[in-house]
Design a protein around this motif. Structure first.
Motif, PDB file in Angstrom:
ATOM      1  N   LEU A 151       0.812  -1.214   0.000  1.00 19.68           N
ATOM      2  CA  LEU A 151       0.000   0.000   0.000  1.00 19.68           C
ATOM      3  C   LEU A 151       0.851   1.272   0.000  1.00 19.68           C
ATOM      4  O   LEU A 151       0.519   2.249  -0.670  1.00 19.68           O
ATOM      5  CB  LEU A 151      -0.911   0.014   1.235  1.00 19.68           C
ATOM      6  N   LYS A 152       1.943   1.255   0.757  1.00 19.05           N
ATOM      7  CA  LYS A 152       2.716   2.471   1.002  1.00 19.05           C
ATOM      8  C   LYS A 152       3.827   2.718  -0.023  1.00 19.05           C
ATOM      9  O   LYS A 152       4.296   3.855  -0.169  1.00 19.05           O
ATOM     10  CB  LYS A 152       3.352   2.409   2.398  1.00 19.05           C
ATOM     11  N   GLU A 153       4.277   1.681  -0.727  1.00 15.59           N
ATOM     12  CA  GLU A 153       5.463   1.828  -1.576  1.00 15.59           C
ATOM     13  C   GLU A 153       5.239   1.322  -2.998  1.00 15.59           C
ATOM     14  O   GLU A 153       6.112   0.688  -3.588  1.00 15.59           O
ATOM     15  CB  GLU A 153       6.659   1.110  -0.937  1.00 15.59           C
ATOM     16  N   GLN A 154       4.085   1.599  -3.539  1.00 11.67           N
ATOM     17  CA  GLN A 154       3.780   1.112  -4.888  1.00 11.67           C
ATOM     18  C   GLN A 154       4.746   1.651  -5.939  1.00 11.67           C
ATOM     19  O   GLN A 154       4.985   1.006  -6.956  1.00 11.67           O
ATOM     20  CB  GLN A 154       2.337   1.470  -5.244  1.00 11.67           C
ATOM     21  N   ASP A 155       5.298   2.841  -5.675  1.00  8.27           N
ATOM     22  CA  ASP A 155       6.243   3.424  -6.636  1.00  8.27           C
ATOM     23  C   ASP A 155       7.555   2.651  -6.712  1.00  8.27           C
ATOM     24  O   ASP A 155       8.309   2.799  -7.673  1.00  8.27           O
ATOM     25  CB  ASP A 155       6.529   4.881  -6.265  1.00  8.27           C
ATOM     26  N   LYS A 156       7.846   1.817  -5.710  1.00  7.57           N
ATOM     27  CA  LYS A 156       9.094   1.046  -5.690  1.00  7.57           C
ATOM     28  C   LYS A 156       8.911  -0.378  -6.220  1.00  7.57           C
ATOM     29  O   LYS A 156       9.872  -1.139  -6.308  1.00  7.57           O
ATOM     30  CB  LYS A 156       9.661   0.984  -4.266  1.00  7.57           C
ATOM     31  N   ILE A 157       7.682  -0.722  -6.549  1.00  5.52           N
ATOM     32  CA  ILE A 157       7.383  -2.076  -7.031  1.00  5.52           C
ATOM     33  C   ILE A 157       7.309  -2.051  -8.553  1.00  5.52           C
ATOM     34  O   ILE A 157       6.490  -1.325  -9.124  1.00  5.52           O
ATOM     35  CB  ILE A 157       6.058  -2.576  -6.427  1.00  5.52           C
ATOM     36  N   PRO A 158       8.177  -2.808  -9.235  1.00  5.60           N
ATOM     37  CA  PRO A 158       8.197  -2.749 -10.706  1.00  5.60           C
ATOM     38  C   PRO A 158       6.944  -3.318 -11.353  1.00  5.60           C
ATOM     39  O   PRO A 158       6.629  -3.000 -12.483  1.00  5.60           O
ATOM     40  CB  PRO A 158       9.434  -3.570 -11.067  1.00  5.60           C
ATOM     41  N   HIS A 159       6.229  -4.168 -10.626  1.00 11.88           N
ATOM     42  CA  HIS A 159       5.023  -4.792 -11.172  1.00 11.88           C
ATOM     43  C   HIS A 159       3.792  -4.010 -10.743  1.00 11.88           C
ATOM     44  O   HIS A 159       3.573  -3.809  -9.557  1.00 11.88           O
ATOM     45  CB  HIS A 159       4.886  -6.226 -10.667  1.00 11.88           C
TER      46      HIS A 159
END
Length: 429
Positions: free
Chosen positions: A381-389
């Motif tokens: 929820l908090k770090e979607q910008d760091k998840i490549p998928h």
């Protein structure tokens, strides 16, 4: 509409593991300012769970919403999924009850986490639903409890200790420590294992369809261990770990290669450890009998009817007592091998750097597992910008490789430490 959704929905909240997950979510939701609800088949049972969780956690949960949903009712699952951003699915065995929830979440555009340790289920979901999940920007992440999250984050933590170098191989050594009260495990885990062993033949054709191309060759292969061996790294007797760690990490490695986050495949070998030779021989005998009985229908019926007999009391309905849980803990030691320099600067063929790390935590099944599942959800929820998928059926390791998941686990009683770092030019360690 998006802002009105619950951040978490705990599905199967009245189940054995679900109740502990409710406790953990209640604590974390307050500190992270998250909204949440519980879901399941029985209003009465769910209300009881919330009342008991209030007493255990000291939180006022009387206003937590309750959603009625049943794994056998697809429309109820979809209605549930529409109301949340992330569903924490605690209803197993997932072989029987997992797929309808995954399907409902994908249709509703809601992320799905579960704590399955069933390779057939996990890989089947990737084969069947990866494309649709990508299309709908939904992440479906299985195996988010013990033991796969400590395994995946332990590998990540060890890899980080190579700094400018490269890790090529890693072994894990799992030890569980029971207190004076001993320990038991709820029969749901046993039931999943019975059906997993019974259907192991499904894995080969499934993997052939899922992964038609082989991994690139390993730069270096560790010498093969014996089935039973004594490990000087942990001073214990060990056997190959029978859980899903190896298959989960294998999927992570494939993803990391495909997305360019590692350049070469990492070889992973997990082991389970006990204190004495007598214990490890007993464990091997149990696994042999278990595997034999799980291979035919009557044997499976006997295993499922008398789990406490076949496991000498380890598995029983109702699971462990509070005192047993409080007295239990786990330790995972990782031994990583690799190089102290990038490929362009090194010479020689054998790894010249060894890093030993450790991950430790509380009771694995009902304390560590809810911690891990909840923190994977918070990170999502908090770090979607760091998840490549943005969507797809992926592993936690693949999704969270560049996030702060280790720091989040550290803050919630899962601890990471470096035991030693040795390279070929350092003879003092």
């Amino acid at each position: 509409m998006e802002g009105e959704k619950f951040d978490f929905i705990v599905f199967g909240a009245s189940g054995f593991t679900g109740q502990y997950t409710v406790d953990e979510v209640a604590r974390v939701a307050e500190e992270e300012k998250l909204t949440w609800a519980v879901a399941g088949r029985s209003m009465q049972k769910l209300q009881t769970v919330l009342n008991e969780a209030s007493a255990r956690t000291g939180k006022n949960l009387e206003n937590i919403p309750i959603i009625i949903a049943d794994s056998s009712n697809p429309s109820s699952l979809e209605e549930m999924a529409k109301q949340g951003r992330v569903v924490l699915n605690c209803v197993g065995p997932y072989r029987f009850y997992g797929e309808p929830v995954v399907k409902a979440c994908i249709e509703a555009g809601t992320h799905h986490l579960d704590i399955s340790g069933e390779p057939q289920y996990l890989e089947k979901m990737q084969l069947l639903y990866n494309a649709k999940a990508k299309e709908n920007n939904v992440l479906v992440i299985g195996a988010t409890g013990f033991d796969s999250i400590p395994a995946e984050t332990g590998i990540l933590y060890t890899q980080k200790q190579f700094k400018d170098g490269e890790m090529t191989n890693i072994e894990s050594f799992v030890t569980t420590n029971s207190g004076p009260e001993g320990f038991t495990v709820n029969t749901g885990t046993f039931e999943s294992a019975v059906h997993g062993f019974a259907h192991m033949k499904e894995l080969k054709p499934l993997r052939k369809s899922l992964f038609p191309d082989p991994l690139p060759k390993y730069e270096y292969r560790l010498p093969k261990r014996k089935t039973i061996f004594y490990s000087k790294e942990v001073n214990k007797w060990c056997v190959p770990f029978p859980g899903s760690d190896k298959s989960v990490v294998h999927r992570t490695v494939r993803d990391l290669l495909a997305t360019g986050r590692i350049k070469k495949p990492i070889e992973f070998s997990p082991y389970f450890c006990v204190d004495s030779l007598l214990q490890v021989v007993g464990l091997v005998i149990f696994l042999a009998i278990f595997g034999l009985f799980a291979s035919f229908s009557l044997g499976r019926s006997l295993l499922l009817k008398y789990p406490h007999v076949f496991s000498l009391g380890l598995f029983k309905k109702g699971g462990p007592t509070k005192k047993q849980i409080e007295g239990c803990s786990f330790s995972m030691t990782f031994v990583g091998y690799g190089y102290d320099k990038p490929e362009s600067e090194r010479s020689g063929t054998k790894p010249n750097k060894t890093v030993i790390t450790k991950v430790t935590g509380p009771e694995p099944g009902y304390v560590t597992t809810p911690i891990c599942m909840t923190q994977v959800g918070v990170t999502l929820l908090k770090e979607q910008d760091k998840i490549p998928h943005k969507g797809g059926v992926v592993t936690a390791g693949a999704a969270l490789w560049n996030t702060s998941i280790i720091d989040r686990l550290e803050k919630h009683n899962i601890h990471f430490s470096t035991v030693s770092v040795t390279d070929s030019s350092d003879t003092s360690k």
